[in-house]
Design a protein around this motif. Structure first.
Motif, PDB file in Angstrom:
ATOM      1  N   GLU A   1       2.267   1.799  -3.450  1.00 15.25           N
ATOM      2  CA  GLU A   1       1.214   2.271  -4.351  1.00 15.25           C
ATOM      3  C   GLU A   1       0.923   3.754  -4.133  1.00 15.25           C
ATOM      4  O   GLU A   1       0.759   4.523  -5.084  1.00 15.25           O
ATOM      5  N   LYS A   2       0.866   4.173  -2.867  1.00 16.82           N
ATOM      6  CA  LYS A   2       0.610   5.589  -2.561  1.00 16.82           C
ATOM      7  C   LYS A   2       1.740   6.475  -3.072  1.00 16.82           C
ATOM      8  O   LYS A   2       1.491   7.572  -3.600  1.00 16.82           O
TER       9      LYS A   2
ATOM     10  N   THR B   1       0.830  -1.209   0.000  1.00 13.92           N
ATOM     11  CA  THR B   1       0.000   0.000   0.000  1.00 13.92           C
ATOM     12  C   THR B   1       0.861   1.254   0.000  1.00 13.92           C
ATOM     13  O   THR B   1       0.562   2.236  -0.686  1.00 13.92           O
TER      14      THR B   1
END
Length: 344
Positions: free
Chosen positions: A138-139, A135
Protein backbone atom coordinates in the motif's frame (compact mmCIF):
# COMPACT_ATOMS: atom_id res chain seq x y z
CA UNK A 1 47.86 -30.74 33.92
CA UNK A 2 51.17 -32.08 32.66
CA UNK A 3 52.85 -30.69 29.58
CA UNK A 4 52.15 -33.98 27.80
CA UNK A 5 48.47 -33.77 28.76
CA UNK A 6 48.26 -30.17 27.56
CA UNK A 7 49.84 -31.12 24.28
CA UNK A 8 47.38 -33.95 23.82
CA UNK A 9 44.42 -31.66 24.64
CA UNK A 10 45.64 -29.10 22.13
CA UNK A 11 45.90 -31.76 19.43
CA UNK A 12 42.39 -33.03 20.21
CA UNK A 13 41.01 -29.49 20.03
CA UNK A 14 42.71 -28.92 16.68
CA UNK A 15 41.35 -32.24 15.41
CA UNK A 16 37.78 -31.35 16.39
CA UNK A 17 38.00 -28.00 14.60
CA UNK A 18 39.50 -29.59 11.51
CA UNK A 19 36.93 -32.37 11.44
CA UNK A 20 34.07 -29.86 11.47
CA UNK A 21 35.56 -27.60 8.81
CA UNK A 22 36.63 -30.57 6.67
CA UNK A 23 33.05 -31.85 6.59
CA UNK A 24 31.83 -28.55 5.16
CA UNK A 25 34.73 -28.25 2.73
CA UNK A 26 34.25 -31.87 1.69
CA UNK A 27 30.65 -31.14 0.72
CA UNK A 28 31.84 -28.14 -1.29
CA UNK A 29 34.39 -30.33 -3.07
CA UNK A 30 31.71 -32.97 -3.74
CA UNK A 31 29.37 -30.26 -5.12
CA UNK A 32 26.60 -31.07 -2.66
CA UNK A 33 24.89 -29.10 0.12
CA UNK A 34 24.70 -32.06 2.49
CA UNK A 35 22.53 -32.09 5.60
CA UNK A 36 22.21 -29.77 8.58
CA UNK A 37 24.40 -28.03 9.68
CA UNK A 38 26.36 -28.10 6.40
CA UNK A 39 23.97 -25.94 4.27
CA UNK A 40 23.85 -23.30 7.00
CA UNK A 41 27.65 -23.25 7.38
CA UNK A 42 28.29 -23.20 3.63
CA UNK A 43 26.83 -19.69 3.51
CA UNK A 44 29.80 -18.57 5.62
CA UNK A 45 32.48 -20.62 3.86
CA UNK A 46 35.12 -17.82 3.74
CA UNK A 47 34.82 -17.32 7.50
CA UNK A 48 35.84 -20.94 8.10
CA UNK A 49 39.39 -19.69 7.57
CA UNK A 50 39.28 -18.49 11.20
CA UNK A 51 38.71 -21.86 12.95
CA UNK A 52 41.14 -23.49 10.52
CA UNK A 53 43.83 -20.97 11.44
CA UNK A 54 43.16 -21.64 15.14
CA UNK A 55 43.50 -25.37 14.47
CA UNK A 56 46.81 -24.72 12.71
CA UNK A 57 48.05 -22.77 15.74
CA UNK A 58 47.10 -25.52 18.20
CA UNK A 59 48.59 -28.19 15.94
CA UNK A 60 51.85 -26.23 15.87
CA UNK A 61 51.90 -25.70 19.65
CA UNK A 62 51.13 -29.40 20.14
CA UNK A 63 53.80 -30.42 17.62
CA UNK A 64 51.20 -32.53 15.86
CA UNK A 65 52.66 -32.99 12.40
CA UNK A 66 49.59 -34.65 10.86
CA UNK A 67 47.50 -31.77 12.18
CA UNK A 68 49.84 -29.26 10.57
CA UNK A 69 49.53 -30.98 7.19
CA UNK A 70 45.77 -31.32 7.61
CA UNK A 71 45.38 -27.64 8.52
CA UNK A 72 47.42 -26.45 5.55
CA UNK A 73 45.43 -28.69 3.20
CA UNK A 74 42.11 -27.32 4.49
CA UNK A 75 43.37 -23.75 4.23
CA UNK A 76 44.43 -24.38 0.64
CA UNK A 77 41.01 -25.82 -0.22
CA UNK A 78 39.22 -22.87 1.37
CA UNK A 79 41.42 -20.42 -0.49
CA UNK A 80 40.61 -22.20 -3.75
CA UNK A 81 36.85 -22.11 -3.22
CA UNK A 82 36.78 -18.53 -2.00
CA UNK A 83 37.52 -17.54 -5.59
CA UNK A 84 34.22 -16.17 -7.00
CA UNK A 85 32.26 -18.72 -8.98
CA UNK A 86 31.19 -18.31 -12.58
CA UNK A 87 33.29 -16.42 -15.10
CA UNK A 88 31.73 -14.96 -18.23
CA UNK A 89 32.85 -12.82 -21.15
CA UNK A 90 31.34 -9.50 -22.19
CA UNK A 91 28.46 -9.75 -24.72
CA UNK A 92 29.32 -8.85 -28.29
CA UNK A 93 28.01 -5.80 -30.09
CA UNK A 94 26.68 -2.49 -28.80
CA UNK A 95 24.23 -2.01 -25.91
CA UNK A 96 20.64 -1.27 -26.94
CA UNK A 97 19.28 -0.34 -23.51
CA UNK A 98 20.46 0.42 -19.98
CA UNK A 99 18.69 -0.68 -16.82
CA UNK A 100 19.13 -0.02 -13.13
CA UNK A 101 17.78 -2.85 -10.99
CA UNK A 102 17.15 -2.72 -7.24
CA UNK A 103 16.31 -5.72 -5.08
CA UNK A 104 15.39 -5.48 -1.40
CA UNK A 105 14.07 -7.76 1.33
CA UNK A 106 12.23 -5.39 3.66
CA UNK A 107 11.71 -7.98 6.47
CA UNK A 108 7.95 -8.18 6.91
CA UNK A 109 7.59 -4.67 5.47
CA UNK A 110 9.49 -3.03 8.33
CA UNK A 111 12.00 -1.29 6.03
CA UNK A 112 9.43 0.03 3.54
CA UNK A 113 10.04 3.68 4.44
CA UNK A 114 13.78 3.23 3.96
CA UNK A 115 13.13 1.47 0.66
CA UNK A 116 11.01 4.37 -0.58
CA UNK A 117 13.87 6.75 0.21
CA UNK A 118 16.34 4.44 -1.57
CA UNK A 119 14.13 4.29 -4.66
CA UNK A 120 13.90 8.08 -4.75
CA UNK A 121 17.66 8.34 -4.40
CA UNK A 122 18.74 5.54 -6.76
CA UNK A 123 15.94 5.88 -9.35
CA UNK A 124 15.99 2.28 -10.56
CA UNK A 125 14.08 1.12 -13.62
CA UNK A 126 13.03 -2.15 -11.98
CA UNK A 127 12.40 -2.85 -8.30
CA UNK A 128 12.10 -6.34 -6.78
CA UNK A 129 10.74 -6.33 -3.22
CA UNK A 130 10.55 -9.39 -0.98
CA UNK A 131 8.55 -9.73 2.26
CA UNK A 132 6.36 -6.85 1.09
CA UNK A 133 3.16 -7.50 3.03
CA UNK A 134 -0.09 -5.58 2.64
CA UNK A 135 1.05 -2.36 4.35
CA UNK A 136 4.29 -2.33 2.35
CA UNK A 137 2.46 -2.75 -0.93
CA UNK A 138 0.00 0.00 0.00
CA UNK A 139 2.82 2.42 0.86
CA UNK A 140 4.61 1.70 -2.42
CA UNK A 141 1.37 2.27 -4.33
CA UNK A 142 0.81 5.58 -2.56
CA UNK A 143 4.39 6.71 -3.20
CA UNK A 144 4.92 5.53 -6.78
CA UNK A 145 1.70 4.12 -8.23
CA UNK A 146 -0.32 5.41 -11.15
CA UNK A 147 -1.06 9.11 -11.15
CA UNK A 148 -4.65 9.87 -12.07
CA UNK A 149 -3.58 13.21 -13.54
CA UNK A 150 -2.04 14.09 -16.89
CA UNK A 151 1.30 12.50 -16.01
CA UNK A 152 -0.10 9.01 -15.50
CA UNK A 153 2.38 6.35 -16.54
CA UNK A 154 5.12 8.95 -17.09
CA UNK A 155 6.34 9.45 -13.56
CA UNK A 156 6.53 12.77 -11.80
CA UNK A 157 8.46 15.14 -14.02
CA UNK A 158 8.24 12.70 -16.95
CA UNK A 159 10.82 10.09 -17.88
CA UNK A 160 13.51 12.66 -18.55
CA UNK A 161 16.82 11.75 -20.19
CA UNK A 162 18.06 8.65 -21.97
CA UNK A 163 18.26 6.59 -18.79
CA UNK A 164 14.84 7.72 -17.55
CA UNK A 165 16.27 8.82 -14.19
CA UNK A 166 16.22 12.62 -14.39
CA UNK A 167 13.58 14.60 -12.52
CA UNK A 168 11.85 13.80 -9.25
CA UNK A 169 10.70 10.31 -8.36
CA UNK A 170 7.20 10.26 -6.92
CA UNK A 171 3.60 9.49 -7.70
CA UNK A 172 3.30 7.87 -11.12
CA UNK A 173 7.03 7.01 -11.39
CA UNK A 174 6.35 3.25 -11.23
CA UNK A 175 2.89 2.77 -12.72
CA UNK A 176 3.47 -0.89 -13.58
CA UNK A 177 3.59 -3.72 -11.06
CA UNK A 178 3.22 -7.45 -10.68
CA UNK A 179 2.65 -8.80 -7.19
CA UNK A 180 1.85 -11.80 -5.06
CA UNK A 181 -0.10 -10.45 -2.12
CA UNK A 182 0.44 -11.93 1.31
CA UNK A 183 1.04 -11.27 4.98
CA UNK A 184 4.40 -11.42 6.70
CA UNK A 185 7.11 -12.85 4.45
CA UNK A 186 4.67 -14.15 1.80
CA UNK A 187 4.12 -10.92 -0.15
CA UNK A 188 6.38 -9.83 -3.03
CA UNK A 189 6.13 -7.18 -5.72
CA UNK A 190 7.92 -6.09 -8.90
CA UNK A 191 7.73 -2.35 -9.71
CA UNK A 192 8.64 -1.00 -13.13
CA UNK A 193 8.99 2.26 -15.02
CA UNK A 194 8.46 0.25 -18.19
CA UNK A 195 5.25 -1.47 -19.32
CA UNK A 196 4.75 -4.93 -17.85
CA UNK A 197 2.80 -7.93 -19.05
CA UNK A 198 1.84 -10.62 -16.54
CA UNK A 199 3.82 -13.84 -16.71
CA UNK A 200 3.55 -17.03 -14.74
CA UNK A 201 5.55 -16.85 -11.54
CA UNK A 202 7.16 -19.79 -9.78
CA UNK A 203 5.02 -21.63 -7.23
CA UNK A 204 6.67 -21.38 -3.82
CA UNK A 205 6.01 -21.01 -0.12
CA UNK A 206 6.64 -17.26 -0.39
CA UNK A 207 5.55 -15.12 -3.32
CA UNK A 208 7.71 -15.26 -6.47
CA UNK A 209 5.90 -13.23 -9.17
CA UNK A 210 7.00 -13.03 -12.80
CA UNK A 211 6.46 -10.52 -15.60
CA UNK A 212 7.67 -9.42 -19.02
CA UNK A 213 8.91 -5.83 -19.41
CA UNK A 214 8.92 -3.81 -22.62
CA UNK A 215 12.11 -1.74 -22.52
CA UNK A 216 12.46 0.40 -25.62
CA UNK A 217 10.83 -2.29 -27.70
CA UNK A 218 12.89 -5.12 -26.18
CA UNK A 219 11.11 -7.82 -24.19
CA UNK A 220 12.84 -8.75 -20.95
CA UNK A 221 11.63 -11.59 -18.76
CA UNK A 222 11.54 -10.75 -15.05
CA UNK A 223 11.36 -13.21 -12.18
CA UNK A 224 11.50 -12.41 -8.47
CA UNK A 225 13.32 -14.97 -6.31
CA UNK A 226 12.47 -15.74 -2.69
CA UNK A 227 12.80 -19.44 -1.89
CA UNK A 228 12.42 -20.85 1.59
CA UNK A 229 15.57 -20.38 3.72
CA UNK A 230 17.59 -23.52 4.54
CA UNK A 231 16.09 -24.07 7.98
CA UNK A 232 16.78 -27.56 9.35
CA UNK A 233 13.10 -28.54 9.09
CA UNK A 234 12.69 -27.14 5.58
CA UNK A 235 15.79 -28.23 3.67
CA UNK A 236 13.78 -30.24 1.15
CA UNK A 237 11.58 -27.21 0.41
CA UNK A 238 14.65 -24.98 0.05
CA UNK A 239 16.19 -27.39 -2.45
CA UNK A 240 12.95 -27.83 -4.38
CA UNK A 241 12.32 -24.09 -4.71
CA UNK A 242 15.89 -23.38 -5.80
CA UNK A 243 15.45 -26.20 -8.31
CA UNK A 244 12.34 -24.41 -9.61
CA UNK A 245 14.44 -21.27 -10.12
CA UNK A 246 17.06 -23.37 -11.91
CA UNK A 247 14.40 -24.77 -14.25
CA UNK A 248 13.16 -21.25 -14.96
CA UNK A 249 16.72 -20.13 -15.76
CA UNK A 250 17.27 -23.07 -18.10
CA UNK A 251 14.01 -22.36 -19.93
CA UNK A 252 14.88 -18.66 -20.41
CA UNK A 253 18.62 -18.78 -21.03
CA UNK A 254 18.18 -17.81 -24.71
CA UNK A 255 16.15 -14.64 -24.08
CA UNK A 256 16.89 -11.45 -22.12
CA UNK A 257 16.04 -12.30 -18.51
CA UNK A 258 16.59 -10.78 -15.06
CA UNK A 259 16.19 -13.04 -12.04
CA UNK A 260 16.52 -11.05 -8.80
CA UNK A 261 15.77 -11.26 -5.11
CA UNK A 262 16.66 -12.96 -1.86
CA UNK A 263 17.83 -16.43 -2.91
CA UNK A 264 18.60 -17.56 0.65
CA UNK A 265 21.72 -19.10 -0.89
CA UNK A 266 25.26 -18.05 -1.71
CA UNK A 267 27.66 -19.10 -4.44
CA UNK A 268 28.94 -21.75 -2.05
CA UNK A 269 25.63 -23.63 -2.23
CA UNK A 270 25.44 -26.25 -4.96
CA UNK A 271 21.72 -25.55 -5.50
CA UNK A 272 22.51 -21.91 -6.31
CA UNK A 273 25.41 -22.78 -8.59
CA UNK A 274 23.00 -24.91 -10.63
CA UNK A 275 21.16 -21.69 -11.53
CA UNK A 276 24.39 -20.06 -12.68
CA UNK A 277 25.31 -23.18 -14.62
CA UNK A 278 22.00 -22.92 -16.49
CA UNK A 279 23.48 -19.93 -18.31
CA UNK A 280 23.14 -16.97 -15.97
CA UNK A 281 25.68 -14.56 -14.54
CA UNK A 282 25.65 -12.99 -11.09
CA UNK A 283 25.75 -9.21 -11.59
CA UNK A 284 27.80 -8.69 -8.43
CA UNK A 285 30.30 -11.27 -9.69
CA UNK A 286 30.53 -9.45 -13.02
CA UNK A 287 31.33 -6.17 -11.27
CA UNK A 288 33.89 -7.71 -8.90
CA UNK A 289 31.65 -7.62 -5.81
CA UNK A 290 30.84 -11.33 -5.52
CA UNK A 291 31.90 -11.64 -1.88
CA UNK A 292 30.25 -8.47 -0.56
CA UNK A 293 27.90 -9.65 2.25
CA UNK A 294 24.21 -8.74 2.07
CA UNK A 295 22.99 -10.68 5.13
CA UNK A 296 22.72 -10.38 8.06
CA UNK A 297 22.74 -6.60 7.72
CA UNK A 298 23.56 -6.05 11.38
CA UNK A 299 26.98 -7.69 11.02
CA UNK A 300 27.69 -7.00 7.32
CA UNK A 301 30.02 -6.15 5.73
CA UNK A 302 32.60 -7.35 8.32
CA UNK A 303 30.75 -10.64 8.77
CA UNK A 304 28.02 -12.06 6.57
CA UNK A 305 27.12 -13.79 3.31
CA UNK A 306 25.86 -12.62 -0.05
CA UNK A 307 22.45 -14.23 -0.47
CA UNK A 308 20.74 -11.34 -2.32
CA UNK A 309 21.48 -11.48 -6.04
CA UNK A 310 20.64 -10.07 -9.44
CA UNK A 311 21.19 -12.80 -12.03
CA UNK A 312 21.17 -11.99 -15.73
CA UNK A 313 21.13 -13.91 -19.00
CA UNK A 314 24.03 -13.69 -21.43
CA UNK A 315 22.45 -10.71 -23.18
CA UNK A 316 23.51 -8.44 -20.30
CA UNK A 317 26.64 -6.91 -18.90
CA UNK A 318 26.84 -5.44 -15.40
CA UNK A 319 28.66 -2.13 -14.96
CA UNK A 320 28.26 -1.26 -11.28
CA UNK A 321 26.91 -2.79 -8.06
CA UNK A 322 26.38 -1.28 -4.63
CA UNK A 323 24.89 -2.47 -1.36
CA UNK A 324 22.72 -0.11 0.70
CA UNK A 325 21.84 -0.25 4.39
CA UNK A 326 18.17 0.65 4.88
CA UNK A 327 17.76 -0.12 8.58
CA UNK A 328 14.87 -2.15 10.05
CA UNK A 329 15.73 -5.17 7.91
CA UNK A 330 18.22 -8.01 8.16
CA UNK A 331 19.14 -7.63 4.48
CA UNK A 332 21.13 -5.03 2.60
CA UNK A 333 19.62 -3.69 -0.60
CA UNK A 334 21.44 -4.44 -3.86
CA UNK A 335 21.45 -1.98 -6.79
CA UNK A 336 23.09 -2.88 -10.10
CA UNK A 337 23.47 -1.08 -13.42
CA UNK A 338 22.96 -3.34 -16.43
CA UNK A 339 23.36 -2.97 -20.17
CA UNK A 340 21.30 -5.04 -22.59
CA UNK A 341 23.04 -6.13 -25.78
CA UNK A 342 21.30 -7.12 -28.97
CA UNK A 343 21.38 -10.88 -29.50
CA UNK A 344 23.36 -12.02 -32.52
Amino acid sequence: MSRHGGTRAGAWFAALLLAGVSTVVGCRVADTDGITPVPQLLAFLPWLLAPTAVALLFAALSRWRLGLVWSVAVLAALAWYIEPYGKRSQPDGAPVAELRVLTSNVEFGQATDGLIDAIRDQRPDLVFVQECEYTCEEKLEQAFGKDTGDKAGKGEGGEGGADGRSGAVGKGSYPYRQAVEGAGSDGSVILSRHPLKPAAGIPATMGMPGATADVKGHEIRLQLAHPMPPLPAHLSTWRAELSGLRDYAAANRARPTVLAGDFNASQDHAAFRRILDAGFGDAARLTGDARTPSWPARTAPPLGAQIDHVLVSRDFSANRARFLDLGNTDHRTLVVDLALFKST
